[in-house]
Design a protein around this motif. Structure first.
Motif, short mmCIF file in Angstrom:
data_model
loop_
_atom_site.label_atom_id
_atom_site.label_comp_id
_atom_site.label_asym_id
_atom_site.label_seq_id
_atom_site.Cartn_x
_atom_site.Cartn_y
_atom_site.Cartn_z
N GLY A 69 0.22 13.50 9.14
CA GLY A 69 -0.27 14.57 8.59
C GLY A 69 -0.54 14.07 7.27
O GLY A 69 -1.62 13.86 6.61
N ASP A 70 0.11 13.53 6.21
CA ASP A 70 0.62 13.13 5.40
C ASP A 70 0.27 11.50 5.07
O ASP A 70 0.86 11.34 5.81
CB ASP A 70 1.21 13.73 4.58
CG ASP A 70 1.42 14.66 3.55
OD1 ASP A 70 -0.03 15.52 3.84
OD2 ASP A 70 2.00 15.99 3.42
N PHE A 71 -0.16 10.43 4.22
CA PHE A 71 0.13 9.41 4.27
C PHE A 71 1.25 9.09 3.98
O PHE A 71 2.29 9.59 3.18
CB PHE A 71 -0.80 8.81 3.13
CG PHE A 71 -0.36 7.11 3.16
CD1 PHE A 71 -1.12 6.55 4.13
CD2 PHE A 71 0.18 6.48 2.45
CE1 PHE A 71 -0.63 4.73 3.31
CE2 PHE A 71 1.26 5.57 2.10
CZ PHE A 71 -0.13 4.62 2.76
N ILE B 55 0.75 -1.06 0.12
CA ILE B 55 0.13 0.29 0.20
C ILE B 55 0.86 0.93 0.41
O ILE B 55 0.26 2.12 -0.78
CB ILE B 55 -1.09 -0.17 1.22
CG1 ILE B 55 -1.94 1.02 0.94
CG2 ILE B 55 -0.28 0.09 2.53
CD1 ILE B 55 -3.27 1.15 1.88
N ALA B 56 2.02 1.25 0.81
CA ALA B 56 2.62 2.55 0.96
C ALA B 56 3.44 2.55 -1.00
O ALA B 56 3.29 3.56 -1.24
CB ALA B 56 4.13 2.42 1.68
N MET B 57 3.73 1.32 -0.80
CA MET B 57 4.25 1.72 -2.42
C MET B 57 3.50 2.35 -3.78
O MET B 57 3.96 2.88 -4.46
CB MET B 57 4.78 0.58 -3.24
CG MET B 57 6.73 0.34 -1.80
SD MET B 57 7.22 -1.59 -2.33
CE MET B 57 7.52 -1.62 -3.64
N LEU C 275 15.27 4.86 -1.49
CA LEU C 275 15.50 4.46 -2.53
C LEU C 275 15.07 4.96 -2.29
O LEU C 275 15.63 6.50 -4.60
CB LEU C 275 15.56 3.24 -2.96
CG LEU C 275 16.03 2.14 -2.66
CD1 LEU C 275 15.82 1.19 -3.08
CD2 LEU C 275 17.83 2.54 -3.20
N PHE C 276 14.01 6.27 -1.98
CA PHE C 276 13.40 7.06 -3.40
C PHE C 276 12.60 8.49 -2.35
O PHE C 276 11.20 8.80 -1.94
CB PHE C 276 11.65 6.12 -2.85
CG PHE C 276 11.97 5.65 -4.99
CD1 PHE C 276 11.57 5.83 -6.45
CD2 PHE C 276 12.31 4.28 -4.38
CE1 PHE C 276 11.84 5.48 -6.94
CE2 PHE C 276 12.68 2.87 -5.01
CZ PHE C 276 12.09 3.74 -6.52
N PRO C 277 13.46 8.78 -1.66
CA PRO C 277 13.43 9.70 -0.65
C PRO C 277 12.13 10.78 -0.76
O PRO C 277 11.60 11.62 -0.13
CB PRO C 277 14.74 10.98 -0.60
CG PRO C 277 15.15 10.96 -1.90
CD PRO C 277 14.65 8.87 -2.34
N GLU C 278 11.79 11.47 -2.45
CA GLU C 278 11.23 11.84 -2.68
C GLU C 278 9.60 11.71 -2.22
O GLU C 278 9.15 12.47 -2.47
CB GLU C 278 11.41 12.16 -4.48
CG GLU C 278 10.44 11.55 -5.27
CD GLU C 278 11.52 10.29 -5.07
OE1 GLU C 278 11.65 9.41 -6.61
OE2 GLU C 278 12.78 10.24 -5.16
N ALA C 279 9.58 10.47 -2.13
CA ALA C 279 8.20 9.70 -1.52
C ALA C 279 7.50 10.48 0.05
O ALA C 279 6.75 9.92 0.13
CB ALA C 279 8.38 8.50 -1.59
N SER C 280 8.84 11.27 0.64
CA SER C 280 8.75 11.35 1.70
C SER C 280 7.85 10.12 2.60
O SER C 280 6.89 10.50 3.37
CB SER C 280 7.96 12.58 1.54
OG SER C 280 8.26 13.48 0.98
N LEU C 281 7.97 9.02 2.42
CA LEU C 281 7.62 7.82 3.74
C LEU C 281 8.05 8.70 4.67
O LEU C 281 6.62 7.88 5.40
CB LEU C 281 8.37 6.20 2.90
CG LEU C 281 8.04 5.63 1.59
CD1 LEU C 281 8.27 5.14 1.55
CD2 LEU C 281 6.30 5.28 1.69
#
Length: 231
Positions: free
Chosen positions: A172-174, A29-31, A91-97
């Protein structure tokens, strides 16, 4: 391996039955919700053999497992949902996990670790089941008490986070922390464990996610039954 360009990566996520596999659900679900490209490889649970066929892709014979391929580098397989979320976040810092604020990030990771390594009463008595009719379980007093304690602690975490962030998600954000608690939403709902306001608000936000709806739609179409998870 230093952090490669995301476009040079090939990710394969190995999962099991979407109706039951709560640990598969978490990184998936995160990816999916964050638009991180990956190939899904779904195999059925096989309780009779202890999921022996999972050894083909997972050294632990458990799901999920993430295979990370990069041209010119060793292929790496990462097991365990929380570790998968961590490597994908790197690997995907722009995703802001994870939250940007250092203290918020530490709290989110602590609550994720608590989910990963605890709440055994809830997890043992109330397996995730997307198809299950909504109804309470008739548990023995010891098991019921363990579930109640877990529910109370989880709602304490949700209340603390949502009160601070303002929602709709825990920070805040998912993010990764919401992915870790996503299967708990199903458990609370299907086993009629709570009618609290905090659960109602958080459930509404989670179930409105396109990724949640995509997973649930696929789960409801699965024909396979795992009797061990039909509580």
């Amino acid at each position: 391996m230093s952090r490669p360009e995301s476009r040079d990566l090939k990710l394969t996520l190995y999962i099991a039955n979407k109706n039951y596999s709560s640990w598969s659900f978490r990184p998936w679900i995160a990816m999916t919700q964050k638009g991180i490209p990956f190939t899904e490889h779904l195999l059925q649970f096989d309780e009779a053999t202890g999921h022996a066929h999972f050894i083909e892709f997972s050294p632990t014979k458990k799901v999920p497992a993430l295979r990370v391929e990069q041209e010119g580098a060793e292929t790496v397989t990462i097991c365990e949902s929380l570790a998968i979320l961590e490597v994908v976040a790197d690997l995907f810092p722009e995703a802001s996990l994870w939250p940007e604020d250092v203290m918020d990030r530490a709290k989110a990771r602590a609550f994720a670790a608590e989910m990963h390594g605890g709440f055994f009463g809830l997890r043992g008595s109330c397996p995730m089941n997307m198809r299950r009719e909504i109804k309470a379980l008739d548990l023995d007093p010891y098991s019921a008490g363990a579930v109640v304690k877990n529910v109370e602690r989880i709602e304490q975490i949700w209340s603390e986070c949502l009160d601070q962030s303002g929602g709709p998600f825990l920070f805040g954000d998912f993010g990764a922390i919401d992915a870790m608690y996503a299967p708990v939403i199903n458990r609370f709902e299907k086993y009629a464990l709570s009618d609290s306001d905090v659960f109602g608000r958080y459930r509404k936000a989670m179930k409105a996610l396109p990724a949640w709806q995509q997973w649930e739609e696929a789960a409801l179409k699965e024909p396979w039954i795992v009797q061990e998870d039909e509580a």
